[in-house]
Design a protein around this motif. Structure first.
Motif, PDB file in Angstrom:
ATOM      1  N   ASP A  10      -0.278 -35.340 -22.503  1.00  0.00           N
ATOM      2  CA  ASP A  10       1.124 -35.266 -22.080  1.00  0.00           C
ATOM      3  C   ASP A  10       1.330 -34.203 -21.005  1.00  0.00           C
ATOM      4  N   TYR A  11       0.295 -34.013 -20.166  1.00  0.00           N
ATOM      5  CA  TYR A  11       0.347 -32.995 -19.119  1.00  0.00           C
ATOM      6  C   TYR A  11       1.589 -33.155 -18.244  1.00  0.00           C
ATOM      7  N   TYR A  12       1.971 -34.384 -17.965  1.00  0.00           N
ATOM      8  CA  TYR A  12       3.089 -34.652 -17.066  1.00  0.00           C
ATOM      9  C   TYR A  12       4.402 -34.138 -17.654  1.00  0.00           C
ATOM     10  N   LEU A  13       4.560 -34.254 -18.970  1.00  0.00           N
ATOM     11  CA  LEU A  13       5.771 -33.746 -19.615  1.00  0.00           C
ATOM     12  C   LEU A  13       5.781 -32.222 -19.589  1.00  0.00           C
ATOM     13  N   ASN A  15       4.371 -30.295 -17.437  1.00  0.00           N
ATOM     14  CA  ASN A  15       4.636 -29.872 -16.067  1.00  0.00           C
ATOM     15  C   ASN A  15       6.098 -30.072 -15.683  1.00  0.00           C
ATOM     16  N   PHE A  16       6.663 -31.174 -16.124  1.00  0.00           N
ATOM     17  CA  PHE A  16       8.077 -31.445 -15.823  1.00  0.00           C
ATOM     18  C   PHE A  16       8.972 -30.395 -16.479  1.00  0.00           C
ATOM     19  N   LEU A  17       8.638 -30.038 -17.709  1.00  0.00           N
ATOM     20  CA  LEU A  17       9.407 -29.009 -18.404  1.00  0.00           C
ATOM     21  C   LEU A  17       9.264 -27.651 -17.709  1.00  0.00           C
ATOM     22  N   SER A  18       8.066 -27.367 -17.197  1.00  0.00           N
ATOM     23  CA  SER A  18       7.872 -26.114 -16.447  1.00  0.00           C
ATOM     24  C   SER A  18       8.749 -26.091 -15.208  1.00  0.00           C
ATOM     25  N   LEU A  19       8.829 -27.222 -14.529  1.00  0.00           N
ATOM     26  CA  LEU A  19       9.677 -27.324 -13.343  1.00  0.00           C
ATOM     27  C   LEU A  19      11.141 -27.092 -13.713  1.00  0.00           C
ATOM     28  N   LEU A  20      11.589 -27.727 -14.810  1.00  0.00           N
ATOM     29  CA  LEU A  20      12.977 -27.560 -15.228  1.00  0.00           C
ATOM     30  C   LEU A  20      13.275 -26.111 -15.626  1.00  0.00           C
ATOM     31  N   ASP A  21      12.336 -25.465 -16.311  1.00  0.00           N
ATOM     32  CA  ASP A  21      12.532 -24.069 -16.709  1.00  0.00           C
ATOM     33  C   ASP A  21      12.668 -23.163 -15.488  1.00  0.00           C
ATOM     34  N   PHE A  22      11.808 -23.400 -14.489  1.00  0.00           N
ATOM     35  CA  PHE A  22      11.853 -22.599 -13.260  1.00  0.00           C
ATOM     36  C   PHE A  22      13.205 -22.771 -12.568  1.00  0.00           C
ATOM     37  N   SER A  46      13.951 -37.098 -27.970  1.00  0.00           N
ATOM     38  CA  SER A  46      12.731 -36.826 -28.728  1.00  0.00           C
ATOM     39  C   SER A  46      11.558 -36.757 -27.763  1.00  0.00           C
ATOM     40  N   GLU A  47      10.434 -36.262 -28.260  1.00  0.00           N
ATOM     41  CA  GLU A  47       9.266 -36.138 -27.379  1.00  0.00           C
ATOM     42  C   GLU A  47       8.784 -37.488 -26.855  1.00  0.00           C
ATOM     43  N   PRO A  48       8.673 -38.547 -27.659  1.00  0.00           N
ATOM     44  CA  PRO A  48       8.250 -39.846 -27.099  1.00  0.00           C
ATOM     45  C   PRO A  48       9.212 -40.337 -26.009  1.00  0.00           C
ATOM     46  N   ALA A  49      10.514 -40.148 -26.238  1.00  0.00           N
ATOM     47  CA  ALA A  49      11.488 -40.591 -25.238  1.00  0.00           C
ATOM     48  C   ALA A  49      11.346 -39.775 -23.947  1.00  0.00           C
ATOM     49  N   ARG A  50      11.142 -38.466 -24.075  1.00  0.00           N
ATOM     50  CA  ARG A  50      10.921 -37.636 -22.885  1.00  0.00           C
ATOM     51  C   ARG A  50       9.689 -38.096 -22.112  1.00  0.00           C
ATOM     52  N   ARG A  51       8.638 -38.374 -22.862  1.00  0.00           N
ATOM     53  CA  ARG A  51       7.406 -38.823 -22.201  1.00  0.00           C
ATOM     54  C   ARG A  51       7.651 -40.094 -21.388  1.00  0.00           C
ATOM     55  N   LEU A 162      14.813 -28.302  -5.509  1.00  0.00           N
ATOM     56  CA  LEU A 162      15.081 -26.887  -5.773  1.00  0.00           C
ATOM     57  C   LEU A 162      13.787 -26.136  -6.074  1.00  0.00           C
ATOM     58  N   PHE A 163      12.863 -26.778  -6.754  1.00  0.00           N
ATOM     59  CA  PHE A 163      11.594 -26.130  -7.106  1.00  0.00           C
ATOM     60  C   PHE A 163      10.702 -25.959  -5.879  1.00  0.00           C
ATOM     61  N   PHE A 164      10.424 -27.056  -5.165  1.00  0.00           N
ATOM     62  CA  PHE A 164       9.460 -27.011  -4.067  1.00  0.00           C
ATOM     63  C   PHE A 164      10.094 -26.625  -2.729  1.00  0.00           C
ATOM     64  N   GLY A 165      11.382 -26.914  -2.576  1.00  0.00           N
ATOM     65  CA  GLY A 165      12.020 -26.631  -1.296  1.00  0.00           C
ATOM     66  C   GLY A 165      11.756 -27.677  -0.242  1.00  0.00           C
ATOM     67  N   ASN A 166      11.117 -28.792  -0.606  1.00  0.00           N
ATOM     68  CA  ASN A 166      10.835 -29.863   0.347  1.00  0.00           C
ATOM     69  C   ASN A 166      10.721 -31.182  -0.409  1.00  0.00           C
ATOM     70  N   LEU A 167      10.616 -32.282   0.339  1.00  0.00           N
ATOM     71  CA  LEU A 167      10.519 -33.599  -0.270  1.00  0.00           C
ATOM     72  C   LEU A 167       9.097 -34.145  -0.300  1.00  0.00           C
ATOM     73  N   HIS A 168       8.135 -33.428   0.291  1.00  0.00           N
ATOM     74  CA  HIS A 168       6.778 -33.984   0.336  1.00  0.00           C
ATOM     75  C   HIS A 168       5.888 -33.478  -0.792  1.00  0.00           C
ATOM     76  N   GLN A 169       6.283 -32.434  -1.516  1.00  0.00           N
ATOM     77  CA  GLN A 169       5.520 -31.994  -2.675  1.00  0.00           C
ATOM     78  C   GLN A 169       6.180 -32.523  -3.942  1.00  0.00           C
ATOM     79  N   ASN A 170       5.350 -32.749  -4.965  1.00  0.00           N
ATOM     80  CA  ASN A 170       5.879 -33.277  -6.220  1.00  0.00           C
ATOM     81  C   ASN A 170       5.024 -32.772  -7.377  1.00  0.00           C
ATOM     82  N   LEU A 171       5.177 -33.397  -8.542  1.00  0.00           N
ATOM     83  CA  LEU A 171       4.478 -32.922  -9.736  1.00  0.00           C
ATOM     84  C   LEU A 171       2.963 -33.046  -9.639  1.00  0.00           C
ATOM     85  N   THR A 172       2.470 -33.767  -8.633  1.00  0.00           N
ATOM     86  CA  THR A 172       1.022 -33.845  -8.425  1.00  0.00           C
ATOM     87  C   THR A 172       0.422 -32.460  -8.224  1.00  0.00           C
ATOM     88  N   GLU A 173       1.207 -31.545  -7.643  1.00  0.00           N
ATOM     89  CA  GLU A 173       0.714 -30.182  -7.428  1.00  0.00           C
ATOM     90  C   GLU A 173       0.304 -29.544  -8.760  1.00  0.00           C
TER      91      GLU A 173
END
Length: 538
Positions: A10-13, A15-22, A46-51, A162-173
């Motif tokens: 569930d690495y993607y979740l 990472n997404f939560l880290s982005l939201l926290d930041f 719930s966690e399955p729904a978030r995933r 808001l996190f990256f400051g641009n549109l070309h970076q995403n959660l792949t980072e």
């Protein structure tokens, strides 16, 4: 070599939560109602729904077939989807038109779904089949699956922006870092130094990014009218230095096209709003075309007093002579040029010349732009990653945001001058090797790690006299954008005699580029040994 590591299912979740926290920590006061609504709904899931939500929102959509979704870590997709629907995060079987529906099916499936349509036949190519269906069908048929559409896509894009400051970076980072493919320096990210200070700055930055994409598309399509029209969509010039640079880069692109279309008044008006080269150069040239010699000369004089780059300075020196009708200085090659005949081995010409010098007792390295840029990255590591306003605003930066701008040197001039004084009396080799060993593998835009070795660093720092190395480093950091390329292909060392030499290799029919000529001329001015080797075949 970077070691690959296993990551959680569930690495993607995570990472997404880290982005939201930041974002919540740094920008909570800038969020608007619909963004806060998304956050509340998402955190209530719930966690399955978030995933499931993160899986879908990060994929190219916006529509997904339930029968094609298979995620081993989400054991029950349908209940998760129903939960997301209740929370308002997912639309299940939304109203869509036929033109959207046909994009979800293969050709055999379309033939089956729309078998009652007259003229439908397997002999039709898919584009023809789609065209006929869209033209004749007004209502979607009953389908053996549900269609999902994640909601709040625009709000998620805003949070990611808001996190990256641009549109070309995403959660792949995040994923690349999780896999161990990239490591980043641990620089401070204080809320007080965030990229966006107001909601208006965020909105303007988003608009600039979207206009930048439209400008790229217009240039790719060679649509001059569309590019010129973008001037009407520009926001007011931002106050933020970073956003001002983005604004200026876009303005320069649009204004240059207006200049080509000979819409000179509009071009001048736009260029005047830019604080980045080549705006002043273009303005000087336009005034000259219009016969406004005094205005053109005033701009060149301003550049001479405060040049933003080496290229801008060279232009001003050259153009002001033209304006004053002074005789142009005759350009002559001030660097050594030689010819070399070798049997063609079908290898790259640089490698053939490299072997030639190795056979003649030289330690030879194919470096191009990696050596001096790399040494700058090592010797000025702490300056590059210094806690300076408007330099760092998310954890996935390999360089300060202003690296390729005139502000880079201006803001750090005192730091660079102090470091050069320190290096003059220190062991440069030891300094470079210490940072190399401590930081190897951490992303630094000046350093191409595979192109640096302890042997190369040692030979370069030991055998290149400090006045030579200092001159090259000073030129590089003053104008990184234009001086980071153009270095010769090879560098040669003779430890026994303490000699070194740069060699630019040119195969049959190849010519020197302008940035290569600039560096070679610079080498000649500073008595740095360099030559151009023109290769012929025996």
């Amino acid at each position: 070599m970077t070691e690959m590591v296993e990551i959680r299912e569930d690495y993607y979740l995570t990472n997404f939560l880290s982005l939201l926290d930041f974002v919540n920590h740094h920008y909570e006061d800038l969020l608007v109602d619909d963004e806060n609504s998304f956050l509340s709904c998402f955190h209530a899931a719930s966690e399955p729904a978030r995933r499931l939500y993160v899986r879908l929102i990060c994929r190219k959509g916006p529509l997904f077939r339930s029968d094609l979704l298979k995620y081993p870590e989400i054991l029950a997709i349908t209940p998760a989807a129903r939960e997301l629907e209740k929370l308002g995060l997912l639309a299940v079987n939304p109203d869509i038109n036929v033109s959207e529906l046909v994009q979800l099916g293969t050709k055999p499936e379309l033939l089956k779904w729309f078998s009652s349509v007259s003229g439908i036949a397997s002999k039709l190519k898919r584009p023809e089949l789609v065209e006929r269906i869209v033209a004749e069908v007004s209502q979607s048929p009953d389908l053996p699956f549900d269609i999902y559409k994640p909601l709040f896509a625009e709000q998620v894009q805003n949070l990611q922006f808001l996190f990256f400051g641009n549109l070309h970076q995403n959660l792949t980072e995040f994923v690349l870092q999780d896999l161990g493919l990239y490591k980043f320096e641990n620089y401070p990210l204080e809320k007080s130094n965030r990229l966006f200070k107001t909601r208006q700055e965020l909105n303007d930055a988003l608009q600039l990014s979207k206009l930048g994409i439209l400008a790229y598309e217009a240039e790719f399509d060679k649509d001059s009218q569309a590019l010129c029209h973008l001037q009407n969509e520009l926001p007011a010039p931002p106050a933020s230095p970073i956003l001002k640079r983005r604004f200026s880069r876009l303005v320069n692109r649009i204004a240059r096209e207006l200049e080509r279309k000979e819409r000179f008044d509009e071009a001048l008006s736009l260029f005047a709003q830019s604080n980045l080269p080549p705006a002043l150069e273009r303005m000087a040239r336009i005034h000259h075309k219009l016969g406004e010699i005094k205005a053109s000369e005033t701009i060149c004089t301003h550049i001479l007093k405060q040049p933003a780059s080496d290229m801008e300075l060279e232009f001003a020196k050259r153009f002001i002579r033209k304006l004053k009708r002074e005789k142009a200085l005759r350009k002559q090659s001030r660097f050594s040029e030689k010819r070399l005949s070798l049997p063609d081995s079908s290898e790259r010409v640089e490698f053939q010349v490299q072997k030639h010098f190795q056979n003649n007792g030289w330690k030879t390295f194919y470096v191009e732009n990696t050596l001096i840029c790399g040494l700058a990255g090592l010797l000025f590591w702490d300056i590059l990653f210094a806690d300076i306003p408007d330099a760092f605003f998310h954890p996935f930066q390999s360089a300060p945001a202003d690296l390729s701008t005139p502000d880079f040197y201006r803001k750090r001039q005192n730091l660079f001058e102090k470091r050069f004084r320190q290096l003059k009396t220190s062991d440069v080799t030891r300094e470079a090797l210490t940072i190399y060993q401590q930081k190897r593998g951490i992303s630094n835009r000046l350093i191409y790690w595979p192109g640096l070795s302890e042997e190369l660093i040692t030979l370069a720092c030991d055998l290149i006299p400090w006045p030579h190395l200092k001159a090259m480093l000073e030129k590089l950091v003053f104008d990184f954008a234009h001086n980071r390329t153009g270095f010769p292909d090879l560098i040669l060392f003779q430890p026994e005699t303490r000699e070194y030499r740069w060699v630019e290799v040119k195969g049959p029919g190849d010519r020197l580029q302008d940035n290569q000529k600039r560096w070679l001329s610079f080498f000649s001015e500073h008595d740095i040994p360099a030559e151009v080797m023109y290769l012929d075949w025996q």
